[in-house]
Scaffold this motif. Sequence first.
Motif, mmCIF file in Angstrom:
data_model
loop_
_atom_site.group_PDB
_atom_site.id
_atom_site.type_symbol
_atom_site.label_atom_id
_atom_site.label_comp_id
_atom_site.label_asym_id
_atom_site.label_seq_id
_atom_site.Cartn_x
_atom_site.Cartn_y
_atom_site.Cartn_z
ATOM 1 N N LYS A 44 -3.582 32.516 4.219
ATOM 2 C CA LYS A 44 -3.933 31.162 4.628
ATOM 3 C C LYS A 44 -5.303 30.690 4.093
ATOM 4 C CE LYS A 44 -1.430 31.165 9.307
ATOM 5 N NZ LYS A 44 -1.690 30.846 10.629
ATOM 6 N N LYS A 45 -5.405 29.307 4.026
ATOM 7 C CA LYS A 45 -6.657 28.743 3.477
ATOM 8 C C LYS A 45 -6.947 27.503 4.350
ATOM 9 C CE LYS A 45 -6.043 29.906 -1.386
ATOM 10 N NZ LYS A 45 -6.339 29.262 -2.666
ATOM 11 N N LEU A 46 -8.043 27.091 4.357
ATOM 12 C CA LEU A 46 -8.472 25.981 5.058
ATOM 13 C C LEU A 46 -9.168 25.075 3.959
ATOM 14 C CD1 LEU A 46 -9.578 24.291 7.362
ATOM 15 C CD2 LEU A 46 -11.716 25.299 7.322
ATOM 16 N N GLU A 47 -8.180 23.718 3.973
ATOM 17 C CA GLU A 47 -8.555 22.871 2.809
ATOM 18 C C GLU A 47 -9.288 21.741 3.433
ATOM 19 O OE1 GLU A 47 -4.998 21.467 0.763
ATOM 20 O OE2 GLU A 47 -4.829 23.319 -0.282
ATOM 21 N N MET A 48 -10.508 21.306 2.856
ATOM 22 C CA MET A 48 -11.446 20.133 3.295
ATOM 23 C C MET A 48 -11.337 19.260 2.126
ATOM 24 S SD MET A 48 -14.553 22.468 4.912
ATOM 25 C CE MET A 48 -14.664 23.382 3.682
ATOM 26 N N LYS A 49 -10.878 18.075 2.683
ATOM 27 C CA LYS A 49 -10.689 16.857 1.560
ATOM 28 C C LYS A 49 -11.698 16.012 1.833
ATOM 29 C CE LYS A 49 -5.679 17.512 0.871
ATOM 30 N NZ LYS A 49 -5.503 17.451 -0.517
ATOM 31 N N PHE A 50 -12.539 15.478 0.539
ATOM 32 C CA PHE A 50 -13.532 14.476 0.876
ATOM 33 C C PHE A 50 -13.347 13.294 -0.156
ATOM 34 C CE2 PHE A 50 -15.311 18.629 1.580
ATOM 35 C CZ PHE A 50 -16.273 18.641 2.650
ATOM 36 N N THR A 51 -14.067 12.399 -0.009
ATOM 37 C CA THR A 51 -13.858 11.293 -0.901
ATOM 38 C C THR A 51 -15.153 11.185 -1.552
ATOM 39 O OG1 THR A 51 -12.783 9.798 0.672
ATOM 40 C CG2 THR A 51 -13.661 8.701 -1.264
ATOM 41 N N ASN A 52 -15.171 11.077 -3.053
ATOM 42 C CA ASN A 52 -16.211 10.871 -3.670
ATOM 43 C C ASN A 52 -16.745 9.651 -3.833
ATOM 44 O OD1 ASN A 52 -14.709 10.156 -5.979
ATOM 45 N ND2 ASN A 52 -14.803 12.174 -7.030
ATOM 46 N N GLN A 53 -17.664 9.463 -4.514
ATOM 47 C CA GLN A 53 -18.338 8.003 -4.967
ATOM 48 C C GLN A 53 -17.322 7.091 -5.850
ATOM 49 O OE1 GLN A 53 -21.826 9.519 -6.860
ATOM 50 N NE2 GLN A 53 -23.111 8.376 -5.372
ATOM 51 N N ASP A 54 -16.357 7.811 -6.653
ATOM 52 C CA ASP A 54 -15.447 7.158 -7.439
ATOM 53 C C ASP A 54 -14.272 6.494 -6.464
ATOM 54 O OD1 ASP A 54 -16.840 6.880 -9.824
ATOM 55 O OD2 ASP A 54 -15.668 8.431 -10.612
ATOM 56 N N VAL B 69 -11.263 14.737 -3.462
ATOM 57 C CA VAL B 69 -11.863 15.975 -3.781
ATOM 58 C C VAL B 69 -11.516 17.028 -2.989
ATOM 59 C CG1 VAL B 69 -13.598 17.579 -4.745
ATOM 60 C CG2 VAL B 69 -13.668 14.977 -5.245
ATOM 61 N N THR B 70 -10.907 18.156 -3.011
ATOM 62 C CA THR B 70 -10.488 19.267 -2.201
ATOM 63 C C THR B 70 -11.281 20.616 -2.660
ATOM 64 O OG1 THR B 70 -8.305 18.410 -2.023
ATOM 65 C CG2 THR B 70 -8.470 20.632 -1.294
ATOM 66 N N TYR B 71 -12.018 21.049 -1.405
ATOM 67 C CA TYR B 71 -12.549 22.307 -1.364
ATOM 68 C C TYR B 71 -11.683 23.281 -0.415
ATOM 69 C CZ TYR B 71 -16.087 20.483 -4.155
ATOM 70 O OH TYR B 71 -16.930 19.926 -4.973
ATOM 71 N N SER B 72 -11.402 24.605 -0.687
ATOM 72 C CA SER B 72 -10.599 25.437 -0.180
ATOM 73 C C SER B 72 -11.345 26.747 0.310
ATOM 74 C CB SER B 72 -9.279 25.635 -0.176
ATOM 75 O OG SER B 72 -8.980 25.781 -1.999
ATOM 76 N N LEU B 73 -11.070 27.206 1.327
ATOM 77 C CA LEU B 73 -11.676 28.518 1.789
ATOM 78 C C LEU B 73 -10.672 29.559 2.256
ATOM 79 C CD1 LEU B 73 -14.554 27.263 4.351
ATOM 80 C CD2 LEU B 73 -14.922 28.010 2.095
ATOM 81 N N ASP B 74 -10.825 30.804 1.729
ATOM 82 C CA ASP B 74 -9.694 31.918 1.972
ATOM 83 C C ASP B 74 -10.136 32.270 3.201
ATOM 84 O OD1 ASP B 74 -8.404 31.134 -0.566
ATOM 85 O OD2 ASP B 74 -9.655 33.031 -1.646
ATOM 86 N N LYS B 75 -8.993 32.700 3.799
ATOM 87 C CA LYS B 75 -8.949 33.618 5.079
ATOM 88 C C LYS B 75 -9.912 33.093 6.173
ATOM 89 C CE LYS B 75 -7.910 37.521 2.649
ATOM 90 N NZ LYS B 75 -8.759 39.117 2.114
#
Length: 71
Positions: A2-12, A16-22
């Motif tokens: 499993k991964k936790l995906e965190m999605k953000f909006t950037n200036q454009d 943008v998605t960042y994910s964390l394992d376990k």
Amino acid sequence: MKKLEMKFTNQDGKIVTYSLDKPIEPVNVASVHAAMDEIISQNAFTSTGGDLIEKKSARLVERIVEDIELG
């Protein structure tokens, strides 16, 4: 896994998605909000489209892979 995906909006205005394992389960929603707020306020990450400016979403993703025997 499993991964936790965190999605953000950037200036454009792009996602943008960042994910964390376990991630720790069960996922604590308040902690995810706080972590995402901290990432934005500390300007911890940037992207080709500029700084992260807004939380978009978060989700828990599980990927299941099954090998197929071909021969």
